[in-house]
Write an enzyme that holds these catalytic residues in place. Structure first.
Site, PDB file in Angstrom:
ATOM      1  N   GLY A 134      90.360   6.533  24.396  1.00 25.09           N
ATOM      2  CA  GLY A 134      90.152   7.361  25.532  1.00 25.09           C
ATOM      3  C   GLY A 134      91.409   7.467  26.318  1.00 25.09           C
ATOM      4  CB  ALA A 138      98.993  -0.021  28.958  1.00 19.62           C
ATOM      5  CE  LYS A 189      96.243   9.745  22.033  1.00 19.11           C
ATOM      6  NZ  LYS A 189      97.308   9.052  22.834  1.00 19.11           N
ATOM      7  CG  ASP A 242      93.366   9.707  24.191  1.00 22.69           C
ATOM      8  OD1 ASP A 242      94.279   9.379  24.999  1.00 22.69           O
ATOM      9  OD2 ASP A 242      93.217   8.903  23.058  1.00 22.69           O
ATOM     10  CB  SER A 252     102.506  10.267  27.535  1.00 23.19           C
ATOM     11  OG  SER A 252     102.492  10.963  26.284  1.00 23.19           O
ATOM     12  CB  VAL A 277     105.701   1.961  18.668  1.00 14.74           C
ATOM     13  CG1 VAL A 277     105.250   2.718  17.414  1.00 14.74           C
ATOM     14  CG2 VAL A 277     106.264   0.679  18.183  1.00 14.74           C
TER      15      VAL A 277
END
Length: 337
Positions: A134, A138, A189, A242, A252, A277
């Site tokens: 979703g 973090a 996505k 998301d 992001s 990553v």
């Protein structure tokens, strides 16, 4: 109170460990990196990935995988997607029959085209594998900013148990039986977010991004339904929800990598600067292969692959997307003859 093992001490694993501890659970966090274990144990803060977010002294940090797995009511697998299979293989000897493993990473394996839960189930057949996905960066979950997500599981019993374990006043959890749809939305996505970042790096506006997000969810949903996912999942938190946050958020890493490429950096240079990553780079080839296998047109995914791996100029990729053959927006909506 549950006993929980969190495998992976990056930003997401750390944020979820804090969330679960705040919910009253006994949490142990494992990291493969002894230096990371030492830093977390001494500083009680992930200085590079979640600065300013305190980690309770009650959360145990360990370098011993067995310690994080044995005797735990459920496990949270939070390693980057490219390490999911190898980590699962190392976990197998310590996992007992029926032990729940919640995968919280997002990706598709390029060689096998398997989702992460499929990889885990293959490596640890005795586990009860579930997924969590979703709009959940973090950095915001660690700061206790409200959001919602979805737990996908094979049985209602497992889904509701995990829903209860994760649910809080800042982390609302829904359940779903559509694990495939959840995972496809979460992994694909990231590829669209690279495109959104490239558009930002090129200096394009909100109209461009809105168009990319909208057409991106069309591509994701078209492929996902063809593969057996449920249309409703792509309209929900693990699909459009998301996708929106990953395409728009400053947190992001996929958008940031795309932004740097839009400004002229190579894929390798962008990944190095992001210093985390970038899942979309690893999912892009898999997405293109799935599109070919299931005969689903995915023009945004195709152009991203050309930018990433064939050195195509990002501006030319956008031009080619815009100048494709004109068509009706939705083939199910037609004029009556």
């Amino acid at each position: 109170m549950a006993k929980v093992g969190v495998l992976g001490a990056g930003s997401w694993g750390t944020a979820l460990a804090i969330l679960l501890h705040d919910n009253g659970h006994d949490v142990t966090v494992w990291s493969i990196d002894p230096k990371e274990v030492e830093m977390l144990s001494e500083k009680r803060e992930h200085e590079s990935k979640l600065p300013g977010v305190p980690i309770s002294e009650e959360i145990m940090i360990t370098n011993e995988m067995e310690e994080a797995i044995k005797g735990k009511d459920f496990l949270v697998l939070a390693v980057p997607s490219i390490f999911t299979r190898s980590t699962a293989a190392k976990m197998k000897p310590y996992v007992v029959d029926g032990q729940m493993i919640v995968d919280v990473a997002k990706g598709i394996e390029e060689d096998t085209l398997m989702t992460l839960s499929q990889q885990i189930s293959q490596e640890i057949p005795q586990a009860d594998v579930a997924v969590l996905s979703g709009p959940t960066h973090a950095e915001e979950v660690g700061r206790k900013l409200p959001t919602s997500c979805v737990i996908g599981a094979k049985t209602k019993k497992t889904a509701e148990y995990l829903q209860s374990a994760f649910n809080s006043k800042v982390f609302r959890v829904y359940t779903s039986p559509d694990m495939l749809g959840i995972e496809l939305g979460g992994s694909l996505k990231n590829v669209i977010a690279l495109a959104a970042g490239i558009a930002d790096g090129l200096g394009y506006g909100d109209n461009t991004k809105a168009a990319l997000i909208t057409r991106g969810i069309v591509e994701i949903g078209r492929l996902g339904v063809k593969m057996g996912g449920k249309f409703e999942s792509f309209c929900g938190l693990t699909g459009i929800g998301d996708l929106i946050v990953t395409c728009a958020s400053v947190h992001s890493r996929n958008r940031k990598a795309g932004y740097l490429m839009g400004q002229g950096k190579s894929m390798e240079e962008a990944m190095k600067e992001v210093n985390m990553v970038v899942e979309g780079v690893y999912s892009a080839k898999a997405a293109a292969k799935l599109a070919q296998k299931y005969e689903v047109p995915m023009p945004i995914v195709d152009e991203i692959n050309k930018v990433l791996f064939e050195g195509k100029d990002p501006k030319q990729a956008v031009d080619d997307l815009m100048l494709r053959e004109s068509k009706i927006e939705n083939s199910s909506l037609l004029w009556e003859e």
